[in-house]
Design a protein around this motif. Structure first.
Motif, PDB file in Angstrom:
ATOM      1  N   SER A  37       0.830  -1.209   0.000  1.00 23.74           N
ATOM      2  CA  SER A  37       0.000   0.000   0.000  1.00 23.74           C
ATOM      3  C   SER A  37       0.862   1.255   0.000  1.00 23.74           C
ATOM      4  N   SER A  38       0.276   2.340  -0.508  1.00 23.87           N
ATOM      5  CA  SER A  38       0.950   3.630  -0.462  1.00 23.87           C
ATOM      6  C   SER A  38       0.507   4.443   0.749  1.00 23.87           C
ATOM      7  N   HIS A  39      -0.511   3.979   1.454  1.00 23.12           N
ATOM      8  CA  HIS A  39      -0.953   4.683   2.652  1.00 23.12           C
ATOM      9  C   HIS A  39      -0.568   3.866   3.879  1.00 23.12           C
ATOM     10  N   THR A  40      -0.526   4.538   5.024  1.00 24.97           N
ATOM     11  CA  THR A  40      -0.088   3.886   6.261  1.00 24.97           C
ATOM     12  C   THR A  40      -1.180   3.865   7.319  1.00 24.97           C
ATOM     13  N   VAL A  41      -2.283   4.546   7.081  1.00 23.97           N
ATOM     14  CA  VAL A  41      -3.368   4.626   8.055  1.00 23.97           C
ATOM     15  C   VAL A  41      -4.636   4.047   7.431  1.00 23.97           C
ATOM     16  N   PRO A  42      -5.391   3.198   8.153  1.00 29.82           N
ATOM     17  CA  PRO A  42      -6.665   2.706   7.621  1.00 29.82           C
ATOM     18  C   PRO A  42      -7.562   3.867   7.200  1.00 29.82           C
ATOM     19  N   THR A  43      -8.058   3.801   5.967  1.00 33.73           N
ATOM     20  CA  THR A  43      -8.789   4.931   5.376  1.00 33.73           C
ATOM     21  C   THR A  43     -10.083   4.434   4.745  1.00 33.73           C
ATOM     22  N   PRO A  44     -11.194   5.165   4.967  1.00 31.59           N
ATOM     23  CA  PRO A  44     -12.462   4.759   4.349  1.00 31.59           C
ATOM     24  C   PRO A  44     -12.343   4.662   2.833  1.00 31.59           C
ATOM     25  N   ARG A  45     -12.927   3.607   2.286  1.00 38.03           N
ATOM     26  CA  ARG A  45     -12.888   3.381   0.846  1.00 38.03           C
ATOM     27  C   ARG A  45     -14.311   3.409   0.299  1.00 38.03           C
ATOM     28  N   GLY A  46     -14.450   3.835  -0.959  1.00 39.95           N
ATOM     29  CA  GLY A  46     -15.770   3.910  -1.576  1.00 39.95           C
ATOM     30  C   GLY A  46     -16.261   5.326  -1.737  1.00 39.95           C
ATOM     31  N   GLY A  47     -15.346   6.298  -1.566  1.00 39.89           N
ATOM     32  CA  GLY A  47     -15.732   7.702  -1.708  1.00 39.89           C
ATOM     33  C   GLY A  47     -16.215   8.058  -3.095  1.00 39.89           C
ATOM     34  N   ASN A 136      -7.830   2.824 -12.889  1.00 41.15           N
ATOM     35  CA  ASN A 136      -7.861   1.946 -11.721  1.00 41.15           C
ATOM     36  C   ASN A 136      -6.457   1.550 -11.276  1.00 41.15           C
ATOM     37  N   PHE A 137      -5.572   1.244 -12.238  1.00 43.15           N
ATOM     38  CA  PHE A 137      -4.191   0.903 -11.914  1.00 43.15           C
ATOM     39  C   PHE A 137      -3.467   2.079 -11.256  1.00 43.15           C
ATOM     40  N   MET A 138      -3.732   3.288 -11.723  1.00 43.08           N
ATOM     41  CA  MET A 138      -2.993   4.461 -11.269  1.00 43.08           C
ATOM     42  C   MET A 138      -3.540   5.065  -9.983  1.00 43.08           C
ATOM     43  N   ASP A 139      -4.656   4.558  -9.502  1.00 42.94           N
ATOM     44  CA  ASP A 139      -5.288   5.128  -8.309  1.00 42.94           C
ATOM     45  C   ASP A 139      -4.579   4.615  -7.066  1.00 42.94           C
ATOM     46  N   GLY A 140      -3.368   5.156  -6.812  1.00 42.07           N
ATOM     47  CA  GLY A 140      -2.567   4.619  -5.725  1.00 42.07           C
ATOM     48  C   GLY A 140      -2.056   5.631  -4.719  1.00 42.07           C
ATOM     49  N   ILE A 141      -2.156   6.936  -5.010  1.00 42.77           N
ATOM     50  CA  ILE A 141      -1.725   7.944  -4.046  1.00 42.77           C
ATOM     51  C   ILE A 141      -2.766   9.052  -3.984  1.00 42.77           C
TER      52      ILE A 141
END
Length: 324
Positions: A37-47, A136-141
Motif C-alpha cells: 500500500s501507499s498509505h499507512t493509516v486505515p482509510t475509508p474506501r468507496g468515496g 484503476n491501476f494508477m489510483d494509488g496515491i
C-alpha cells in the motif's frame, strides 16, 4: 458555456456535500494498509459514491429545469454510471477479472455504437476498457486520479466546444466538477479513497469522452481535439504501459498489487509527498493540453518532454533535490 460552467459547479458542490455525509458510513469499510500500500493509516474506501451521487443529482436538476440535453448525452452518462456500478460490485463482493473486463467492453461498445455507429462501437470497445483499467491501476496515491480528472474534464469540455458536440461538453463539465468536488476529501490528506466505484466512473467518463470525440468524424483528428481528449492522461498511459512491460518481462502477475509505478517510486523511493507528485503530474498534463492547442509540433514536443521528464529524469534528479 455559462450553462456548462453552472453544471460543473453544481456537480462539484453536490459531490463534496455528499462526501461529507458519506464519511461516517464509509468508516465501517476501511482500506487497511499492507506492504504494497501507499498509505499507512486505515482509510475509508468507496468515496467514489459521492461522485456518482453528485453526477446523478446534477443531471436530475438539469432535467427538472428544462435545460434539455441531447439523447447521446444521457447514453454516455448512463454508460458511465453502469461502469461505476461494476466498480461498486467489485468493491463490495470482488468480481473476477474476466466478468469485469467483459462488462467494460460491452458497455463501451454499446455506448459507442449509439453515439458513433460502427466506428464508435470499435473505438468504445477498445478505449473504454483501456481507460477504466488505466485509471484503476494508477489510483494509488492521494489526489492523483481526481486531479487528472479535473484536467481531463476541462479537456473534454474544450474538445466538445471545438467540435460543436454538446454531449462531449456536458461530460467534460460533469467530470471536472465531480473530481474537483472530491479532491478536498482526498488530498493533501486522504480522508477517503475513491475505491473501484470512483476509479471506474472517472475512467469510464474519460474513455467515453474519447469515444464520443473520435466518433465525430474527420474533425476529431485536429490537434486541439486529440490533445484535449488524450493529453490529460498521457502520463497515466506511459506509466501504466512501461510498468506492465517491465512486470511482463520478469514474468510477474500483471494484476497483482505492487509499488512499481513511477509515481509510487517517487513517493516511496524518494520521499515526496503524495499531493506533490499528483499535482505535478496533473500540471504537466495541463501544459501538454495547452501545447496541443498550438498545433501538432508543440503538442508532440511537450508530450515527449513530459514523458521523459516523469519517467526518466525525475527518478534521477529528485534524490539530489531532496537530499539538498
Amino acid at each position: 458555456m455559462t450553462s456548462l460552467l453552472l453544471t460543473g459547479v453544481g456537480c462539484g458542490l453536490a459531490t463534496t456535500v455528499t462526501a461529507g455525509l458519506l464519511l461516517p458510513v464509509l468508516r465501517h469499510r476501511l482500506d487497511v494498509p499492507n506492504h504494497r500500500s501507499s498509505h499507512t493509516v486505515p482509510t475509508p474506501r468507496g468515496g467514489g459514491l459521492a461522485l456518482v451521487v453528485g453526477t446523478v443529482v446534477t443531471a436530475v436538476l438539469v432535467a427538472l429545469t428544462g435545460d434539455a440535453w441531447p439523447a447521446d448525452t444521457w447514453v454516455l452518462l448512463g454508460a458511465s454510471l453502469v461502469l461505476a456500478l461494476v466498480g461498486l460490485l467489485d468493491d463490495v463482493r470482488g468480481l473476477p477479472p474476466v466478468p469485469r473486463l467483459l462488462a467494460q467492453v460491452v458497455v463501451g461498445a454499446a455506448a459507442g455504437f449509439v453515439v458513433g455507429g460502427a466506428l464508435g462501437l470499435v473505438v468504445g470497445a477498445l478505449v473504454v476498457p483501456a481507460a477504466v483499467n488505466m485509471v484503476n491501476f494508477m489510483d494509488g496515491i492521494n489526489g492523483i486520479c481526481a486531479a487528472h480528472a479535473v484536467v481531463g474534464g476541462v479537456g473534454a469540455l474544450l474538445a466538445g466546444q471545438a467540435l460543436g458536440s454538446a454531449p462531449l461538453s456536458v461530460l467534460g463539465a460533469l467530470t471536472s466538477g465531480a473530481a474537483l468536488g472530491f479532491l478536498p476529501w482526498n488530498a493533501p490528506r486522504a480522508r477517503m479513497f475513491l475505491g473501484d466505484v470512483g476509479s471506474y466512473l472517472l475512467g469510464g467518463l474519460a474513455g467515453l469522452s474519447v469515444t464520443a470525440g473520435l466518433s465525430a468524424g474527420a474533425d476529431a483528428w485536429r490537434p486541439e481535439v486529440i490533445g484535449c481528449l488524450a493529453a490529460p492522461y498521457l502520463l497515466f498511459a506511459a506509466d501504466t504501459a512501461t510498468t506492465l512491460v517491465r512486470r511482463r518481462r520478469r514474468g510477474e502477475p500483471l494484476l497483482e498489487a505492487h509499488r512499481e509505478h513511477a509515481y509510487q517510486r517517487l513517493v516511496h523511493g524518494h520521499g515526496l509527498p503524495h499531493w506533490v507528485v499528483s499535482f505535478a503530474m496533473a500540471a504537466a498534463a495541463a501544459v501538454v493540453v495547452g501545447a496541443f492547442l498550438g498545433g501538432w509540433l508543440p503538442g508532440l514536443v511537450a508530450s515527449a518532454v513530459a514523458v521523459v521528464g516523469f519517467l526518466v529524469v525525475a527518478p534521477r534528479v529528485v534524490p539530489r533535490a531532496v537530499a539538498s
